[in-house]
Structures are given as structure tokens and as C-alpha cells.
Design an enzyme around this catalytic site. Structure first.
Site, PDB file in Angstrom:
ATOM      1  CE  LYS A 108     -25.214 -40.953  12.348  1.00 19.03           C
ATOM      2  NZ  LYS A 108     -25.905 -41.911  13.136  1.00 19.03           N
TER       3      LYS A 108
HETATM    4  O1  LIG Z   1     -19.877 -40.856  12.890  1.00 17.50           O
HETATM    5  C1  LIG Z   1     -20.534 -41.575  13.273  1.00 17.50           C
HETATM    6  C2  LIG Z   1     -21.727 -41.328  13.612  1.00 17.50           C
HETATM    7  C3  LIG Z   1     -22.676 -42.452  14.238  1.00 17.50           C
HETATM    8  N1  LIG Z   1     -22.272 -43.658  14.351  1.00 17.50           N
HETATM    9  C4  LIG Z   1     -23.218 -44.580  15.030  1.00 17.50           C
HETATM   10  O2  LIG Z   1     -22.702 -45.239  16.231  1.00 17.50           O
HETATM   11  C5  LIG Z   1     -22.805 -46.473  16.437  1.00 17.50           C
HETATM   12  C6  LIG Z   1     -21.365 -47.286  16.177  1.00 17.50           C
HETATM   13  O3  LIG Z   1     -21.652 -48.418  16.421  1.00 17.50           O
HETATM   14  P1  LIG Z   1     -20.574 -49.530  16.744  1.00 17.50           P
HETATM   15  O4  LIG Z   1     -21.054 -50.997  16.725  1.00 17.50           O
HETATM   16  O5  LIG Z   1     -19.943 -49.391  18.036  1.00 17.50           O
HETATM   17  O6  LIG Z   1     -19.390 -49.473  15.631  1.00 17.50           O
HETATM   18  C7  LIG Z   1     -23.862 -46.776  15.170  1.00 17.50           C
HETATM   19  O7  LIG Z   1     -25.286 -46.515  15.712  1.00 17.50           O
HETATM   20  C8  LIG Z   1     -23.428 -45.774  14.233  1.00 17.50           C
HETATM   21  O8  LIG Z   1     -24.491 -45.515  13.306  1.00 17.50           O
HETATM   22  C9  LIG Z   1     -21.149 -44.094  13.871  1.00 17.50           C
HETATM   23  O9  LIG Z   1     -20.616 -44.931  14.071  1.00 17.50           O
HETATM   24  N2  LIG Z   1     -20.323 -42.966  13.412  1.00 17.50           N
END
Ligand SMILES: O=c1ccn([C@@H]2O[C@H](COP(=O)(O)O)[C@@H](O)[C@H]2O)c(=O)[nH]1
Length: 305
Positions: A108
Site C-alpha cells: 500500500k
Molecule cells: O482492504 C483490505 C486491504 C488489504 N487487506 C490485507 O489482506 C490480508 C487479509 O488477511 P486475512 O488474514 O485473510 O484477514 C491482510 O494482509 C491485510 O493487510 C485487507 O485485509 N483488507
């Protein structure tokens, strides 16, 4: 070389999967039996950290590769270990690329254009070093923040065109407070709708042979209403959709994110895959991650095919 969107489509077809495994590993969540196997008292804490972080994630990648189209490395989980973490990230990126997986850097990143160019050089482009240009990381795509506007996005878009890479711009995030700013209404539109319109503009000259743009959007699975609207604004962009599982996003809702061909999404799952041993076979994290990724892939396919 093919455009990013074309490579992504090829990979999705080959794997019959739109699932992305998120590599968000922290040492304290790695099972004890694995730590014991690789921890050597004679070695420094840092050397043990680097070995264990690499070896665990490498095995996760091996375990899930059959079920996923790619892996998303979350920068935070490597940065927290300083440059040692980044050394591991570099090795893992190479490792996943050698397996022909799509590799995404979820950093990001963004800043004013001169600084944005540095970020783009580092992760999807090349960095001038004396008389040479070095490609330090070979990610296929990067996530970026749109808050600084067009001139901050331009260096990334130019590198996407030049190096056939992809960009995912944050449009509507999965977190509970995303509405604080992203839902603010400006001239009858929510801010995220305006950002989606910008993404369309930024990506309209980077379209691959399959008709998809290389400039996509991040849209949280927890936001199905927004997903539906953003899909209208971005008919030919890939949406990177995180937030299923732990964050409460539902696989059934992915039908709102796909395009008219039931395509155009990649879906991230991190903790449900990398720590699947907590819910599946405690003594075998690789088998657990394999089973979790297979189940998630199949449940997504049942909704979107
Ligand atoms: O809106 C957003 C943007 C990025 N993320 C990222 O995705 C993964 C989600 O992890 P989970 O363990 O599947 O919940 C994580 O790296 C976040 O930084 C997001 O969740 N939402």
C-alpha cells in the site's frame, strides 16, 4: 511478455482458481514443533528468525500451490523484522516466482511522485545504480494508496506499461472503519466511487489482449454493496478482494464482485490458510494449509462458476 492481466488470466485458467494465499506470518503463530525443529541454540536469534520464517512460508507455498493462482506478501509482516524480514521476503518472492505463481507485494505504498517512483522502482520496476539498472524485486503487482492523486499513481502506471506489471489501488477496504473516509459523500457520490472512476481513467490505456486493464482495485469482501457498485464503474478491471473468513467477508457475496463473464476477481485469504493447523490437523501444518486452500478454492468456484 504478456500484460499482467493476460498473465493473470492464463494462470487462473491453468489453476482453475482465483485464490491468492496471503503470506502474513508472524513467528509467534508458527507451531512449536516446527520452531523446535529449526531452532539452534548455537545460532543467533536473528539467524534462527530468518531460517524459521523462510522455511515455514516456503512449506506453506509448497502445500498450497496446487490450489492458488498466486501469493500476496503483506509487507508489514516482513518489515516488523527489519531488513532481516526483507531478506526473507526477497527469497520467498523468488521462490514463488520459480513456481510460476503470481506474486503480489501488498505494501500500500505511495507518496509524492518523486518518492512514488522510488517505491515503483523497488517492487515492480528497476532502480538506477551507477551505470546499471537493477531489478531488486520481481513482483508481478503492487498495492497502492490513491490519496495523493494522479501524479503519485503515474510512476506506477508507467512501470506497469513498461515492465508488464499490475497495480491494485485501494478503493474500498475491508476494515470496520473504512466508511470513515471512503464513504464520505462528495457531490452525490461516495468517495470510493470517485476513486473507482479515477482507477478507470488511470487504467484505460493499459488493457491486455483479453480486454482487462492492468490497473485494478482493492475491494474488501466485507463490502458487497460497494463491490457491486465498483464493478459497474470498473467493468474490465481485476478486483483484489481480501477479507473473507476471519474478517467476516462471505464467499457467497463474491457474486457481487465478478464481472459479466463471472471473472475479474482474485480473492485473498491469509490467516485461514497460513494458520490452518489451528483448525485442521494440529500436528501437520502443511496438510492443514493444503486442505484449507482446497476448501476455500472449491467454495469460491462453486459461487462464481
Ligand atoms: O482492504 C483490505 C486491504 C488489504 N487487506 C490485507 O489482506 C490480508 C487479509 O488477511 P486475512 O488474514 O485473510 O484477514 C491482510 O494482509 C491485510 O493487510 C485487507 O485485509 N483488507
Amino acid at each position: 511478455m504478456l500484460n499482467f492481466s493476460d498473465r493473470l488470466i492464463d494462470a487462473i485458467k491453468k489453476k482453475n482458481s482465483v485464490l491468492i494465499a496471503g503470506i502474513d506470518t508472524t513467528i509467534e503463530n508458527i507451531p512449536d514443533y516446527f520452531i523446535k525443529r529449526f531452532y539452534y541454540n548455537e545460532k543467533s536469534e536473528i539467524d534462527n528468525l530468518k531460517t524459521i520464517l523462510f522455511e515455514y512460508n516456503r512449506r506453506i507455498i509448497d502445500a498450497v500451490e496446487e490450489n492458488v493462482v498466486g501469493v500476496k506478501f503483506q509487507a508489514a509482516f516482513f518489515e516488523q523484522y527489519s531488513y532481516h524480514g526483507f531478506e526473507v521476503l526477497h527469497k520467498l518472492c523468488e521462490y514463488a516466482k520459480n513456481k510460476k505463481l503470481i506474486v503480489i507485494f501488498d505494501g500500500k505504498r505511495n507518496d509524492i511522485s518523486s518518492s512514488a517512483k522510488g517505491y515503483s522502482n523497488a517492487y515492480i520496476g528497476e532502480t538506477p545504480v551507477f551505470n546499471k539498472k537493477i531489478r531488486f524485486f520481481e513482483f508481478d503487482a503492487i498495492t497502492t494508496n490513491p490519496y495523493l492523486g494522479q501524479d503519485s499513481i503515474k510512476p506506477f502506471v508507467e512501470d506497469c506499461e513498461r515492465f508488464k506489471k499490475g497495480l491494485f489501488v485501494l478503493v474500498k477496504t475491508s476494515n470496520p472503519s473504512s466508511a470513515d473516509i471512503q464513504d464520505i459523500v462528495v457531490e452525490d457520490k461516495k468517495l470510493y466511487e470517485i476513486v473507482a472512476e479515477k482507477v478507470y481513467e488511470w487504467g484505460k490505456n493499459c488493457v491486455g489482449k483479453e480486454g482487462y486493464s492492468d490497473i485494478g482495485a482493492v475491494v474488501g469482501a466485507t463490502q458487497p454493496e460497494a463491490g457491486k457498485r465498483i464493478r459497474q464503474i470498473l467493468p474490465n478491471s481485476f478486483l483484489l478482494v481480501p477479507g473473507i473468513g476471519v474478517q467476516g467477508g462471505k464467499v457467497e457475496d463474491l457474486k457481487y464482485f465478478v464481472d459479466s463473464n463471472n471473472m475479474g476477481i482474485i480473492v485473498n485469504s491469509s490467516r485461514d490458510i497460513i494458520y490452518a493447523y489451528k483448525n485442521y490437523v494440529n500436528s501437520d501444518f502443511e496438510k492443514s494449509s493444503y486442505l484449507a486452500s482446497k476448501n476455500i478454492k472449491e467454495s469460491i468456484n462453486a459461487v462464481i462458476s
